[in-house]
Enzyme design. Structure first.
Site, PDB file in Angstrom:
ATOM      1  N   ARG A  38      35.463 -55.949  22.269  1.00  0.00           N
ATOM      2  CA  ARG A  38      34.745 -55.073  21.336  1.00  0.00           C
ATOM      3  C   ARG A  38      34.129 -55.855  20.177  1.00  0.00           C
ATOM      4  NH1 ARG A  38      38.563 -49.726  21.357  1.00  0.00           N
ATOM      5  NH2 ARG A  38      37.709 -48.903  23.279  1.00  0.00           N
ATOM      6  N   LYS A 206      45.454 -38.377  37.063  1.00  0.00           N
ATOM      7  CA  LYS A 206      45.599 -36.915  37.040  1.00  0.00           C
ATOM      8  C   LYS A 206      44.280 -36.164  36.944  1.00  0.00           C
ATOM      9  CE  LYS A 206      50.135 -36.721  34.954  1.00  0.00           C
ATOM     10  NZ  LYS A 206      50.878 -36.268  33.790  1.00  0.00           N
ATOM     11  N   GLY A 363      39.131 -45.448  30.217  1.00  0.00           N
ATOM     12  CA  GLY A 363      40.522 -45.670  30.645  1.00  0.00           C
ATOM     13  C   GLY A 363      40.740 -47.010  31.308  1.00  0.00           C
ATOM     14  N   GLY A 386      37.628 -42.927  25.490  1.00  0.00           N
ATOM     15  CA  GLY A 386      37.438 -41.487  25.293  1.00  0.00           C
ATOM     16  C   GLY A 386      35.977 -41.096  25.160  1.00  0.00           C
TER      17      GLY A 386
HETATM   18  P1  AMP Z   1      43.638 -42.963  34.574  1.00  0.00           P
HETATM   19  O1  AMP Z   1      44.186 -43.492  33.285  1.00  0.00           O
HETATM   20  O2  AMP Z   1      43.675 -41.478  34.687  1.00  0.00           O
HETATM   21  O3  AMP Z   1      42.282 -43.545  34.906  1.00  0.00           O
HETATM   22  O4  AMP Z   1      44.655 -43.446  35.731  1.00  0.00           O
HETATM   23  C1  AMP Z   1      44.888 -44.785  36.045  1.00  0.00           C
HETATM   24  C2  AMP Z   1      46.221 -44.898  36.692  1.00  0.00           C
HETATM   25  O5  AMP Z   1      46.259 -44.092  37.852  1.00  0.00           O
HETATM   26  C3  AMP Z   1      46.563 -46.310  37.138  1.00  0.00           C
HETATM   27  O6  AMP Z   1      47.662 -46.742  36.387  1.00  0.00           O
HETATM   28  C4  AMP Z   1      46.904 -46.159  38.608  1.00  0.00           C
HETATM   29  O7  AMP Z   1      48.041 -46.898  38.998  1.00  0.00           O
HETATM   30  C5  AMP Z   1      47.207 -44.668  38.730  1.00  0.00           C
HETATM   31  N1  AMP Z   1      47.032 -44.189  40.105  1.00  0.00           N
HETATM   32  C6  AMP Z   1      45.924 -44.255  40.849  1.00  0.00           C
HETATM   33  N2  AMP Z   1      46.143 -43.749  42.071  1.00  0.00           N
HETATM   34  C7  AMP Z   1      47.430 -43.363  42.120  1.00  0.00           C
HETATM   35  C8  AMP Z   1      48.243 -42.754  43.118  1.00  0.00           C
HETATM   36  N3  AMP Z   1      47.768 -42.464  44.324  1.00  0.00           N
HETATM   37  N4  AMP Z   1      49.534 -42.467  42.798  1.00  0.00           N
HETATM   38  C9  AMP Z   1      50.002 -42.770  41.573  1.00  0.00           C
HETATM   39  N5  AMP Z   1      49.287 -43.341  40.586  1.00  0.00           N
HETATM   40  C10 AMP Z   1      47.999 -43.637  40.852  1.00  0.00           C
END
Ligand code: AMP
Length: 407
Positions: A38, A206, A363, A386
């Site tokens: 950054r 999620k 993220g 964000g």
């Molecule tokens: P996000 O912060 O929502 O972009 O999520 C990223 C995280 O999702 C990473 O730490 C990944 O390890 C996790 N992730 C991705 N696919 C899976 C999965 N099938 N099961 C569990 N965790 C996952």
């Protein structure tokens, strides 16, 4: 296309130029900067202002001290690294307003750079005088009084309305710095005026954190590929058994609604057609490729399968613009990084050889693309988390509104 005021639209020579930067960078225990991405992004703005003989005053937040003076969150520790990056000494004021800051500002000569202490040492940065969320206009005015020109160069804080962004803009006209300009030019090229067909690849843990984003994207895209843990909720919504996988069963109706909206908007949805399943969430856990109706109750889906990857690569082939957010699997744990790595490498190749426009952000995306060795070849990677997500949600961002020509 965002039509906004740029640095070239304002005369900065010999003027006091207040620049909002984001120096909320990762540091180790002894205060050494461990990731200066950054900081690097604003160096072109600082050089431009030095070349144009401006007196440069930098403002930033660091951490969440919530109005208290936390020594560990002082921006003082950034000074050695910043001086190295700009190639000249950078001055520091131990407060961002008041007599100390006023004196430091009045001592500036053209070409000087002064960094003011963490704005969040004052509650007025993020709260009204009554203590509500927002900002205190009196504090914003004290910051604005330091400058004659305001340059906003921190896209990563643009989704928040704070004293050091929208607050200052109430008193000084705001111009986009070169880093913000780059962000806005690239992201509007990707979603507002894209070269079509346009595709997004959205993964991550999620669905709950990305509902608005998915709802907005299906109205704008030709194709949306959904991967990662969040794809499991969609698979469950379609009646597949996802075993012990990460899955938000309470959101299956939302997932169905998103799928129905996509159909109405003529957006093709790509979901896994085969998966990699394991009984342990660990690197190198025993695993197998399996079909959607073959996941056992004790198994977790940790990555997309090879047929799914082929389908995603075909969709990338058919697209001229790609927006990427989130990994396709548990990419931190080999070999569950396979789908993410293959898709990222392929997208990077299409950028180099076929002029695909690939824009990524939010993220864990940057970490995933760096892990794949593909980050340098993407057309643009946003440094924002964000703010990038809220832009994908189609929300107006307060920090972008202030540099718009009609504001
Ligand atoms: P996000 O912060 O929502 O972009 O999520 C990223 C995280 O999702 C990473 O730490 C990944 O390890 C996790 N992730 C991705 N696919 C899976 C999965 N099938 N099961 C569990 N965790 C996952």
């Amino acid at each position: 296309m965002v039509d906004f005021r740029r640095l070239e639209d304002v005369d900065v020579t010999n003027k006091r130029v207040l620049v909002r930067v984001d120096f909320n960078v990762p540091c180790d225990d002894i205060g050494k900067v461990t990731d200066d991405t950054r900081m690097q992004t604003v160096i072109p703005t600082l050089k431009y202002l030095q070349d144009h003989k401006a007196k440069i005053i930098l403002i930033s937040h660091f951490g969440r001290p919530n109005g208290t003076r936390e020594t560990g969150m002082s921006l003082m520790k950034i000074i050695p690294h910043l001086s190295k990056l700009v190639g000249s000494a950078v001055k520091f004021s131990p407060d961002c307003i008041g007599s100390i800051a006023n004196l430091a500002v009045s001592n500036l000569v053209s070409g000087d750079i002064l960094l003011l202490e963490n704005t969040r040492f004052h509650l007025g940065e993020t709260h009204t005088a009554a203590g509500d969320k927002g900002f205190d206009p009196v504090f914003a005015k004290a910051l604005a009084d330091h400058g004659e020109v305001f340059v906003h160069d921190a896209f990563s804080v643009s989704h928040r309305s704070q004293a050091s962004t929208t607050g200052i803009a109430q008193y000084l006209q705001a111009y986009a710095g070169l880093a913000l300009e780059r962000e806005l030019d690239h992201i509007s090229q990707a979603l507002d005026i894209p070269r079509t067909p346009v595709m997004a690849l959205v993964g991550g843990a999620k669905v709950s954190t990305k509902i608005s984003l998915l709802k907005n994207l299906v109205t704008k895209l030709d194709t949306l590929a959904i991967g990662g843990g969040m794809a499991n909720t969609f698979l469950a919504a379609l009646g597949h058994n996802v075993g012990a996988s990460l899955c938000e069963h309470d959101l299956v109706d939302t997932a169905r609604e998103i799928l129905a909206n996509a159909k109405l908007a003529n957006c093709e949805i790509i979901l896994p057609i085969d998966v990699i399943a394991a009984t342990e969430f660990a690197a190198n856990a025993p695993h197998r490729v399996c079909g959607l109706d073959d996941v056992k109750p004790n198994e977790m889906i940790l990555d997309a399968g090879p047929e799914t990857v082929t389908k995603i690569l075909d969709a990338i082939d058919a697209s001229r613009t790609l927006i990427w957010n989130g990994p396709l699997g548990a990419f931190e744990l080999a070999p569950f990084d396979t789908a993410t790595v293959e898709a990222a490498k392929y997208a990077a190749k299409r950028v180099k050889n076929y002029g695909l426009i690939a824009v990524a952000g939010g993220g864990d995306t940057v970490a995933a693309l760096k892990h794949a060795g593909a980050a340098d070849d993407f057309t643009f990677i946003s440094t924002a988390g964000g703010a990038f997500l809220e832009w994908m949600e189609g929300k107006p961002l307060p920090g972008v509104e202030i540099v718009k020509k009609d504001s």
